[in-house]
Design a protein around this motif. Structure first.
Motif, mmCIF file in Angstrom:
data_model
loop_
_atom_site.group_PDB
_atom_site.id
_atom_site.type_symbol
_atom_site.label_atom_id
_atom_site.label_comp_id
_atom_site.label_asym_id
_atom_site.label_seq_id
_atom_site.Cartn_x
_atom_site.Cartn_y
_atom_site.Cartn_z
ATOM 1 N N LYS A 149 0.822 -1.098 0.050
ATOM 2 C CA LYS A 149 0.024 -0.075 -0.021
ATOM 3 C C LYS A 149 0.917 1.237 0.038
ATOM 4 N N ARG A 150 0.349 2.458 -0.560
ATOM 5 C CA ARG A 150 1.196 3.516 -0.755
ATOM 6 C C ARG A 150 1.237 4.148 0.632
ATOM 7 N N THR A 151 2.320 5.008 0.794
ATOM 8 C CA THR A 151 2.237 5.719 2.089
ATOM 9 C C THR A 151 2.210 7.202 1.592
ATOM 10 N N ALA A 152 1.821 8.061 2.649
ATOM 11 C CA ALA A 152 1.680 9.423 2.327
ATOM 12 C C ALA A 152 3.082 10.096 2.468
ATOM 13 N N THR A 153 3.489 11.096 1.457
ATOM 14 C CA THR A 153 4.612 11.770 1.412
ATOM 15 C C THR A 153 4.523 12.793 2.720
ATOM 16 N N PRO A 154 5.794 12.994 3.009
ATOM 17 C CA PRO A 154 5.690 14.254 4.213
ATOM 18 C C PRO A 154 5.199 15.444 3.704
ATOM 19 N N ALA A 155 5.006 15.912 2.783
ATOM 20 C CA ALA A 155 4.089 17.026 2.282
ATOM 21 C C ALA A 155 2.697 16.701 2.601
ATOM 22 N N GLN A 156 2.208 15.687 2.042
ATOM 23 C CA GLN A 156 0.883 15.149 2.419
ATOM 24 C C GLN A 156 0.416 15.058 3.945
ATOM 25 N N ARG A 157 1.501 14.563 4.706
ATOM 26 C CA ARG A 157 1.166 14.730 6.123
ATOM 27 C C ARG A 157 1.042 16.043 6.613
#
Length: 125
Positions: free
Chosen positions: A74-82
């Motif tokens: 599964k994909r994980t959120a990028t730091p910018a998305q977080r």
């Protein structure tokens, strides 16, 4: 094999169109979306490989199965998305009237915190 299990046992997919098993009767190598997610996987665009049918409230219930060997991580959120998510959640807790950050989300029905809203203040008698 009980009657109910026999009704839902169709490993070749002749009766239901796709391989069908009874509750807890699916062979290894298949998993539901929730089971894939718990294992850190996602279906990855694959079609439904099989299904589980059982009698439940309101009639016959179904759970769709995917092949585990074709699942992707599964994909994980990028730091910018977080950071964007954290900022959005902070904005939901900030009162637009008093500009204080509350420990709860500001009710959309009020539009401001419960301390600032005239709808939550007691009416003197």
């Amino acid at each position: 094999m009980s009657r109910i299990r026999a009704t839902f046992h169709d490993p070749d997919g002749d009766r239901y169109g796709i391989p069908t098993y009874w509750w807890r009767g699916a062979p290894a190598g298949y998993a539901t979306r929730r089971q894939l997610r718990a294992a850190g996987l996602c279906p990855g665009g694959q079609d439904i490989a099989a299904q589980i049918l059982w009698r439940g409230v309101g009639g016959t219930r179904a759970a769709y199965l995917y092949r585990v060997d074709m699942a992707r991580p599964k994909r994980t959120a990028t730091p910018a998305q977080r950071r964007a998510i954290a900022a959005a959640l902070l904005a939901r807790r900030t009162c637009p009237t008093c500009r204080r950050v509350r420990p709860y989300y500001i009710p959309r029905s009020l539009g401001e915190c419960t301390d600032c809203s005239p709808l939550t203040k007691e009416v003197p008698q």
